[in-house]
Design a protein around this motif. Structure first.
Motif, mmCIF file in Angstrom:
data_model
loop_
_atom_site.group_PDB
_atom_site.id
_atom_site.type_symbol
_atom_site.label_atom_id
_atom_site.label_comp_id
_atom_site.label_asym_id
_atom_site.label_seq_id
_atom_site.Cartn_x
_atom_site.Cartn_y
_atom_site.Cartn_z
ATOM 1 N N ASP A 616 0.828 -1.204 0.000
ATOM 2 C CA ASP A 616 0.000 0.000 0.000
ATOM 3 C C ASP A 616 0.863 1.254 0.000
ATOM 4 O O ASP A 616 2.102 1.188 -0.096
ATOM 5 C CB ASP A 616 -0.981 -0.017 1.170
ATOM 6 N N THR A 662 -3.386 -1.688 -5.607
ATOM 7 C CA THR A 662 -3.457 -0.452 -4.837
ATOM 8 C C THR A 662 -3.962 0.677 -5.717
ATOM 9 O O THR A 662 -3.518 0.821 -6.873
ATOM 10 C CB THR A 662 -2.070 -0.103 -4.271
ATOM 11 N N ARG A 667 -4.493 3.106 -1.316
ATOM 12 C CA ARG A 667 -5.319 2.155 -0.567
ATOM 13 C C ARG A 667 -5.252 0.780 -1.221
ATOM 14 O O ARG A 667 -5.390 0.659 -2.442
ATOM 15 C CB ARG A 667 -6.780 2.622 -0.529
ATOM 16 N N ARG A 668 -5.094 -0.235 -0.409
ATOM 17 C CA ARG A 668 -5.074 -1.608 -0.922
ATOM 18 C C ARG A 668 -6.504 -2.104 -1.088
ATOM 19 O O ARG A 668 -7.342 -1.933 -0.193
ATOM 20 C CB ARG A 668 -4.313 -2.516 0.040
ATOM 21 N N GLN A 683 -8.940 -0.752 2.112
ATOM 22 C CA GLN A 683 -8.480 0.018 3.259
ATOM 23 C C GLN A 683 -9.168 1.393 3.242
ATOM 24 O O GLN A 683 -9.211 2.038 2.191
ATOM 25 C CB GLN A 683 -6.969 0.235 3.193
ATOM 26 N N PRO A 686 -4.421 4.344 3.581
ATOM 27 C CA PRO A 686 -3.219 3.505 3.546
ATOM 28 C C PRO A 686 -2.712 3.224 4.963
ATOM 29 O O PRO A 686 -2.717 4.105 5.827
ATOM 30 C CB PRO A 686 -2.218 4.355 2.758
#
Length: 858
Positions: A616, A662, A667-668, A683, A686
């Protein structure tokens, strides 16, 4: 292609002795040879030791060239034949035009500008101005504007040319480097070597029952036979079931006869393979008895018209039940509930002497077959199919996955103990679970597959085989497609498209599992010399690995590893990873284990997916798997380098392997396919934990998902069920998962994973070859390459995309394209030496239904 062949131990004309079996000295004639109701053509011996040079690669009917697409696909300035045969003088010119491929973007304007100046410079320009006078000022201004526009156009063209040449250098780095210090050869076309023909590979399939190959490995089986690959199918059991060869209407009044039913299934398999290979189900076979390395005897059938097609019948007793305990079975033998498993000889087999095998003898028998056929691709069923969460029953026949575990032991022993052999890749196939998943095949492919199953099922009841036992498997004649199995094919492992990656210096790295180890191919820089395959230390690796680039530029490689242990209950799969010691270095750390979320094999039969990995925006690394209970589990690396525990993230009815990427905010996101749609996690920021599982609302999709961060979000690619068309959707994570831009991109039908980088899309097509779309809106193109598992692609620098597959010959093939809307793929290039000794026999692949109460299960 020659119809003549020699025995199993035969060497080429310069060689020496001929053996008679797999590891034993007894001659086949000790138990005799038997033609299959057809006249024999000369004296035949059990194993064809064919010279690869006698079997030219056939490829797709319209595409015989080894690596190149039709001429319109090339970025190379030469026609396709010249792409591999360009004379040294031409290559020198290419180097002079583009000495620095990485600087193509910056160099392009400088290439074009001098040509524009030359057209409009000097006294000619002054003379034109005098001739116009004052009245020509406006006209002159217009002309200058046109010249500037023309100059801009030339600069764009020059950029495309330089980029194309850079692409060529990426592919042909070794060849160019080899000739940089070599004097220019005479300009004689006769001295230019012909392009190297590809090795079609040698396929060995091991299946539990006669018809498992037709249900679960087709159409891959048919593709291999059509391409001319030597194919050998090994059937572990006779598939005798309850011995009743009848449909449901006559089952109650038909007398059980297990040897006769086993013979009928053999007859059906021979008819199906003959039809796939020759179009004639009655094409004759030579049937021979051969001693095995395990101390028993096997029947080997060779198709006379196409002797590269072989069937090997080991004729062990089957379990007779899908789920219930059956000590006299492969399962019972594996677990030590019985010391030996008896044979169940078919009534028509030339093998007349019963035998039995211990667990080690089964393994040694398979090792002997591997030694004989020396495959480059080994196909087997799924050794860890799992259980249904509600009933805890196996999701596949016990013979299927315990048979596959014997194959795992045998390939491990073969890789360890036999050094004079080619590299080999393994492909595992899902079984009964296909009936619970969206259909993966388009209607034409499904119809073709069902037609072959109809031949096996002996639907017309004509006695074309002249056997009192019958010419096929009537148990499945009421429903030849099984439980929708004829509509699908799914790989149990090896679906990752993240095994090709590029480094900061535009070098390429490829990672695939060969011989149970991770093989590495590496090209340093955009025009460096390819190296590999080099095998990383550590055995037991399962097919399919993924790579991820860490925050410091190093590459990390993730996969799963199988270990057996001293006791049957020690069977275990775990997630492992290795990391480059320095960015761009060829040295990697030893494999580090992340363990498994499963506590014991007996709970879920070690059913975990391959790991999906991503980094991330904070540089935090995480790995995710689908567990045996069909939910998502994951581990996250801590700032100190340690790993947190296996966390539960929820989800139900997950299938295949998850995909992760990502988005633009770092953000993953993680996605997984269910039997009806796709679900996802993201997520909130991050570095934060994943949020709750969220329904995407996407329609049902076939299993493999591909995810890539782009356009500020994460784009998914998947296939439309019952079609094979490629679909895509953009997922954004601001305020939760949101789906947009759902689009059907078409394609060439097909099935399996789709790889995407830049403008490039590629995946398996109907026919088994690689299909690709290198520019938006352009028609898809087809390559003649047949390959194992999934393709992979990566951006190489800013303006180029590279694409790779591993062929059925276990050899890496690479191409590239400019990342522009109307690009074409350059010719395919093989990496490393040919993986084919000069004289080798061939392999074939089978499949068999399971035997249960009635009808017999595949």
């Amino acid at each position: 292609m020659s119809d003549s062949w020699q025995g199993p131990g035969a060497r080429d004309p310069q060689g020496a002795s001929t053996g008679s079996g797999w590891g034993q000295q007894a001659r086949p004639s000790e138990q005799g040879q038997q033609p299959d109701r057809a006249p024999r053509q000369g004296r035949q011996q059990p194993y064809p030791a064919r010279d690869a040079r006698q079997q030219p690669y056939q490829g797709h009917p319209q595409e015989r060239h080894a690596y190149a697409h039709p001429p319109r696909q090339h970025v190379h300035p030469h026609p396709p034949e010249q792409a591999h045969q360009a004379e040294p003088r031409a290559e020198s010119a290419e180097r002079a035009e583009a000495p620095e491929a990485p600087e193509a973007e910056a160099a392009a304007p400088d290439v074009a500008a001098p040509e524009v100046d030359a057209e409009t410079s000097g006294s000619r320009r002054q003379a034109l101005r005098r001739a116009r006078g004052k009245d020509g000022v406006r006209d002159g201004t217009r002309r200058r504007r046109r010249r500037r526009r023309r100059g801009g156009l030339l600069k764009v063209v020059a950029f495309c040319v330089v980029t194309a040449v850079g692409s060529l250098i990426l592919l042909r780095g070794n060849e160019l480097l080899d000739r940089l210090g070599t004097p220019t050869a005479p300009d004689k076309a006769a001295e230019t070597p012909a392009p190297e023909p590809p090795d079609p590979g040698r396929v060995l399939q091991v299946i539990a029952h006669p018809d498992d190959d037709l249900y679960f490995m087709n159409p891959d089986l048919r593709y291999s036979i059509s391409a001319g690959s030597p194919v050998t199918s090994v059937y572990l059991t006779s598939g005798e079931a309850d011995g009743i060869n009848a449909g449901s209407a006559k089952a109650a009044t038909t007398k059980p006869d297990k040897p006769a039913y086993a013979e009928a299934r053999q007859n059906g398999i021979r008819a199906a393979y003959a039809k796939m290979a020759t179009g004639d189900r009655g094409s004759p076979w030579t049937r021979t008895v051969v001693p095995t390395k395990g101390g028993g005897h096997a029947e080997v059938d060779v198709l006379i018209a196409k002797p590269q097609v072989n069937l090997v019948w080991l004729q062990l007793r089957e379990a007779g039940t899908v789920y219930e305990t059956a000590p006299n079975s492969l399962h019972g033998l594996w677990d030590g509930k019985i010391p030996r498993l008896d044979s169940m000889l078919a009534s028509g087999t030339p093998v007349k002497q019963p035998f039995s095998y211990s667990k080690d003898q089964v393994v040694q028998t398979l090792v002997g077959i591997l030694e004989q056929y020396r495959p480059t691709t080994v196909r087997s069923q799924d050794p860890t199919p799992g259980r249904y969460p509600d009933t805890k029953r196996y999701t596949d026949h016990q013979d299927h996955f315990y048979g596959a575990r014997f194959v795992q032991l045998a390939t491990a022993a073969y890789a360890k103990d036999v050094t004079d052999r080619p590299h080999f890749a393994v492909q595992n196939y899902a079984g009964y679970i296909n009936g619970s998943l969206p259909s993966a095949l388009d209607p034409d492919e499904a119809k073709e597959k069902l037609d072959i199953l109809g031949t096996y099922a002996w639907l017309d009841r004509q006695n074309h085989c002249n056997s009192p036992a019958g010419c096929g498997d009537l148990k499945i004649s009421d429903q030849p497609g099984g439980n929708r199995w004829s509509d699908s094919i799914n790989y149990a492992r090896g679906t990752s498209t993240n095994w090709l990656t590029s480094d900061a210096k535009q070098g390429l790295w490829a990672f695939k599992v060969l011989d149970g180890q991770v093989a590495v191919w590496h090209r340093a820089g955009p025009a460096g010399r390819w190296k590999g395959p080099d095998l990383l230390p550590g055995t037991g690796m399962d097919p399919g690995v993924s790579t991820v680039t860490l925050a410091d530029g190093r590459t990390a490689v993730f996969g799963t590893r199988t270990s057996f242990g001293a006791k049957p209950t020690d069977y275990r799969r775990e997630v492992v990873h290795a990391v480059q010691k320095q960015p761009g270095a060829e040295q990697f750390t030893e494999w580090q284990s992340l363990g498994t979320p499963e506590t014991a094999d007996e709970n879920w039969t070690s059913d975990i997916s391959a790991p999906a990995v991503s980094v991330d925006g904070t540089g935090q690394l995480a790995a995710y798997v689908r567990d045996g209970a069909a939910g998502l589990r994951g581990r996250v690396q801590q700032p100190d380098g340690s790993w947190g525990p296996w966390e539960k993230y929820g989800g139900t009815d997950l299938h295949g392997s998850p995909a992760t990427a990502t988005d633009g905010a770092g953000r993953r996101m993680v996605f997984a396919a269910t039997s009806k749609s796709v679900v996802g996690w993201t997520q909130p920021t991050p570095g934060a934990p994943l949020g709750q599982v969220t329904a995407t609302g996407l329609p049902d999709t076939t299993l493999p998902l591909t995810a890539d961060g782009r356009e500020g979000g994460v784009r998914l690619w998947f296939r439309k069920p019952g079609s094979g068309n490629v679909r895509t959707a953009l997922i954004t994570g601001e305020g939760g998962l949101k789906v947009s831009q759902m689009t059907d991109l078409g394609g060439l039908q097909g099935f399996g994973s789709v790889t995407a980088s830049g403008h490039l899309l590629a995946g398996r097509t109907a026919g088994g070859q690689l299909g690709s779309e290198a520019g938006s809106g352009r028609p898809w193109e087809r390559s003649p390459l047949l390959f194992v598992g999934a393709p992979s692609s990566t951006m190489t620098g800013k303006g180029l995309v590279s694409l790779a597959v591993v062929g059925l010959d276990a050899r890496l093939y690479v191409t590239s394209s400019a990342d522009v809307p109307n690009a074409h793929l350059a010719p395919w290039q093989p990496v490393g030496p040919r993986n084919a000794p000069p004289s080798l026999p061939s392999p074939v692949s089978p499949t068999s239904p399971a035997s249960g109460p009635a009808p017999a299960a595949p």
